[in-house]
Scaffold this active site. Structure first.
Site, PDB file in Angstrom:
ATOM      1  CB  CYS A 526      34.126  13.708  18.091  1.00  8.68           C
ATOM      2  SG  CYS A 526      33.380  12.245  18.827  1.00  8.68           S
ATOM      3  CG  HIS A 843      30.245  12.538  15.765  1.00  8.60           C
ATOM      4  ND1 HIS A 843      31.608  12.657  15.922  1.00  8.60           N
ATOM      5  CD2 HIS A 843      29.865  13.595  14.985  1.00  8.60           C
ATOM      6  CE1 HIS A 843      32.037  13.713  15.276  1.00  8.60           C
ATOM      7  NE2 HIS A 843      30.997  14.304  14.696  1.00  8.60           N
TER       8      HIS A 843
END
Length: 898
Positions: A526, A843
């Site tokens: 990510c 994330h």
């Protein structure tokens, strides 16, 4: 007559004459020791049809064919079983002698060696598959594509729910695989710690000697240990100014000396040098030199001079007799030694020391003064790439893979001028119209709209019709291929003439519309996906890659870059993003290309998005650097530094920027690179020393206890800071360490500004933790002028004209340089969020602006949605505690010039 036989045998005792000792009388056998006889009943005796059961069993065991009569005497009244006589054994089936031994078996293989006692044996045994692993067996994949490593649901992305380090554990992979194998056996552990991507080996030397120009760049790029092979007095008189350098005197070397023995001889020197030499295997490169030896021909000579003999002994000690701590690469010789280095960058790049004092502890190499003449100021820059050069064959394979599956665009995507309507273009001639909308050939009617049509034979002569037919497109004969995002588009490489060009809508006012294609998160990627999406939102950068303009400036001979591999892989990736025929793609090829130059990008662990951004921009810059081959400019002398301090700062900033462009001029640098001036002032004598450095992003401190505004962070970034304690500065006038005041001023504003919030900080007593302070940053009209160097005044111009040799030329360039003249107003076009508590987990999400549509788009890996920033509240606001990196674009004035 028989001879008399003696009654006493030799060696035996004579019978006793004692009448009391007599032979005991025989006694009957005790009843308890008698065997029990098998009695037969009267009924069994009267029955003569067959022998009893026991007799039959004996007969079967003995192999006889005739029944044995067990009743030998009718006079016996006890009816006991009698043993058969020898005459009964007359059967031919009974063996008449001992059985022969069976033939020996054929000679078998020696038994396997005993397994060593290893407590890790269980890790090497087969293991049952994880209950969370369920391969998608209903997919039809090419043979060259490995099956998915996670569940079928993850093939369309995890949606950012658990994109952390835990997502890369063994439960998320097929048992025993690293994404490249189908076996259930776990992979063998590599005890040597070597990377499987591109292993470094001392048996594959790429270079054994370098020039001073290469060393100048190696010092900034890699972790290097320099070895000065001269006497201690010559070393103290002047050596190359770097942090990691040691002196090995020629008298300490002899034939056959090993590295371990040489370490024992360094105990008389500074402790810091012994520590560096003991960690010689941790450095990427070890470079040695002397005063003036030109080449490393001494390695193969039979007759050597005294200096050459010392260099050969050191090379053998480091390469041939270094078994305990072998180097990552063979030691490299600096051609020309100190003389070549001084000729290149001047005597100001040499450092003097006092390590030869007997009985005095050697001085620690101090941090270099913050002046523009020091080379060691660049050593603090973090190494973005590893030293792993490629051979020509490997480079060719990577370039072919990077270009595979690229989409082609038929028009330049440059932004049109303000006010020009590009949605309804006007075609002056029929040929221009047909070039944009070609006539549909009958042979294309049955072709798919996804794959390129076959190559047509050239027509002998084409006659344009007087009135062109209305353009039309045939319907697809079969449905479009559905790309599930498991892998990148695998299309055979096509030429421009064979593949139909792709049309990208320019949007309103000629602006390119942002794509709507996501990136699949695989192996905790990510951080990479968020950076790519923010760079795609940069219209100028995307235009350069989609239009192919970057190809004209590729520098494949630049050894400091990636031989064009990273730009080619990025061009393929971004072309597939803007093609828009799928909802998401998997950038596996691009990730592998990045991992070839820094192996941390292929490790399934969460990485820092800012570090990956710096790595990517640095690769782009070096591959497109058109001035990389120029020799470095000579460092300024102390007299030049003093004279420059008296000149106006805007003028000096322009001069230093031109010196920077002498070897660092690229398309990427013109977009993202800015300049700031760091001035140190001695609190004792007031002497100043100013360093002008280029920056690619600004990292600002944020408070921990209260919300703040970006303007407050920039104000703190440009405020005065006191240097004391371990950060004291060596004043060039006082010649001793002094406390100093440090102040940073931005002297050149880039076209695209990247602001990084320092959300992860650590002290000496605690590990890095996240600062969750919300930062309010404006999305429009961020004015950078309060933090910029004021423009040059009329009085300063007159002083420059009177005291500078090239004042006229520099002042002319200063007045026309848009990056050094206002206005400095910026608008945000991208934000990267970090969700989580630590830098190694959490994330990343990218939120970018579609300038053509006038909206913002959130890219959560392969999930995307459009939103309006003004309608968000609470933690969903862009200015929440999740904001980590903000991308700004300088506002353009009328005419397209900033």
């Amino acid at each position: 007559m028989l001879p008399s036989v003696p009654t006493t045998l030799p060696g035996s005792r004579p019978p006793s004459s004692d009448p009391l000792k007599k032979k005991p009388e025989p006694q009957p056998k005790p009843q308890s020791m008698h065997g029990r006889a098998l009695h037969q009943s009267t009924s069994s005796i009267s029955s003569s049809a067959a022998p009893d059961e026991l007799t039959q069993r004996f007969a079967n065991l003995m192999g006889t064919t005739h029944p044995i009569n067990t009743v030998a005497s009718t006079a016996s009244s006890e009816f006991s079983v009698k043993m058969p006589s020898p005459s009964d054994y007359t059967s031919a089936s009974r063996p008449l002698g001992p059985r022969d031994m069976p033939p020996p078996p054929p000679r078998a293989a020696p038994p396997p060696p005993r397994l060593p006692l290893d407590t890790k044996m269980a890790a090497g045994m087969p293991r049952e598959p994880s209950p969370t692993y369920s391969p998608a067996r209903n997919l039809s994949l090419p043979a060259s594509i490995n099956p998915p490593r996670s569940t079928a649901r993850s093939m369309v992305g995890t949606g950012g729910r658990s994109n952390s380090i835990a997502a890369s554990s063994a439960s998320a992979l097929a048992p025993g695989t690293n994404g490249d194998s189908d076996s259930y056996f776990p992979p063998q552990s590599n005890t040597n710690g070597a990377s499987t991507e591109r292993r470094k080996s001392v048996h594959k030397p790429t270079e054994l000697q370098i020039t001073a120009e290469k060393l100048y760049d190696y010092i900034r790029m890699f972790n290097i240990l320099l070895i000065d092979v001269r006497s201690r007095e010559e070393f103290d008189a002047g050596h190359i100014w770097v942090n990691n350098i040691i002196c090995i005197e020629p008298t300490a070397l002899y034939d056959g000396i090993s590295a371990e023995q040489l370490l024992d001889r360094l105990v008389v020197g500074p402790d810091e040098e012994s520590t560096m030499f003991s960690k010689r295997n941790e450095y990427e490169l070890v470079i040695y030199y002397d005063e003036s030896t030109k080449t490393n021909a001494f390695l193969h000579k039979h007759v050597r001079s005294e200096r050459e003999t010392s260099l050969k002994r050191l090379y053998d000690a480091l390469y041939e007799y270094n078994a305990e701590k072998p180097l990552q690469r063979p030691p490299i010789f600096l051609m020309g030694g100190v003389d070549a280095w001084t000729e290149l960058v001047g005597t100001a790049s040499l450092k003097m020391s006092t390590t030869a004092s007997q009985g005095q502890k050697a001085l620690t190499l101090r941090r270099a003064p913050a002046t523009s003449r020091t080379v060691s100021a660049n050593l603090q820059r973090r190494r973005l790439r590893e030293y792993a050069p490629m051979d020509p064959e490997e480079e060719r394979r990577w370039l072919e893979e990077a270009r595979q599956g690229r989409a082609v665009f038929d028009q330049s995507l440059e932004e049109d001028e303000e006010g020009e309507d590009a949605t309804s273009p006007m075609y002056r001639t029929t040929e221009d119209f047909l070039r944009r909308f070609p006539e549909v050939d009958a042979g294309y009617a049955h072709q798919s709209m996804v794959y390129p049509p076959p190559r047509r034979e050239p027509v002998a002569q084409y006659v344009a019709p007087s009135i062109p037919e209305a353009p039309s497109r045939p319907p697809p004969s079969r449905p479009r291929t559905s790309y599930s995002g498991v892998h990148e588009r695998q299309v055979k490489p096509q030429t421009h003439n064979q593949q139909l060009p792709i049309y990208v809508s320019p949007g309103r006012h000629g602006q390119m519309r942002l794509h709507k294609t996501g990136l699949i998160n695989f192996g905790v990627t990510c951080y990479m996906n968020s950076v790519i999406q923010c760079l795609c939102a940069n219209a100028d950068l995307s235009n350069a890659f989609l239009s192919g303009r970057y190809v004209r400036e590729l520098q494949r001979d630049n050894w400091k870059g990636t031989k064009g591999i990273i730009p080619e892989a990025y061009a393929t990736l971004i072309s597939n993003l803007y093609k828009g025929d799928v909802s998401s793609i998997r950038p596996s090829t691009f990730r592998r290309a990045c991992g070839a130059f820094n192996k941390q990008w292929v490790i399934d662990q969460q990485q820092d998005a800012k570090e990956f951004l710096e790595f990517l921009l640095d690769c782009f810059h070096e591959d497109l650097n058109i001035t990389w081959a120029k020799p470095p400019l000579k460092e300024l002398t102390e007299a030049d530094e003093i004279a420059r301090e008296n000149l106006p700062r805007p003028y000096v900033a322009k001069v230093e920027w031109n010196r920077y462009l002498h070897r660092e001029n690229s398309l990427i640098g013109n977009m993202f690179a800015g300049q700031h001036a760091s001035q140190l002032t001695c609190v004792t004598c007031g002497t100043t020393s100013t360093t002008y450095e280029a920056f690619w992003s600004i990292s600002v401190e944020i408070p921990r206890d209260r919300p703040a505004d970006l303007r407050d962070c920039l104000r703190s970034y440009c405020s005065t800071e006191r240097l004391s304690g371990e950060d004291i500065w060596r004043c060039p006038r006082c010649k001793v360490d002094r406390e100093a005041n440090k102040k940073i001023t931005i002297t050149r504003a880039p076209d695209f500004l990247v602001v990084h919030f320092k959300r992860f900080s650590a002290s000496r007593n605690e590990s890095a933790r996240k600062v969750r302070t919300p930062i309010n940053f404006p999305l429009h009209n961020l004015d950078l002028e309060p933090y910029m160097e004021p423009p040059i005044t009329e009085e300063q111009q007159a002083y420059v004209m009177a005291n500078a040799r090239d004042g006229v030329a520099q002042l002319t360039g200063l007045k026309t340089d848009p990056a050094m003249n206002g206005p400095f107003v910026y608008n945000a076009y991208g934000v990267i969020w970090h969700i989580g508590s630590t830098l190694g987990s959490g994330h990343y999400i990218s939120l970018v602006r579609d300038k053509a549509r006038g909206c913002w788009r959130s890219f959560n890996d392969d999930r995307l949605r459009d939103f309006e920033p003004g309608q968000l509240t609470g933690d969903d606001r862009l200015q929440s505690e999740k904001a980590y990196i903000v991308f700004y674009e300088r506002e353009r004035v009328a005419g397209g010039v900033p």
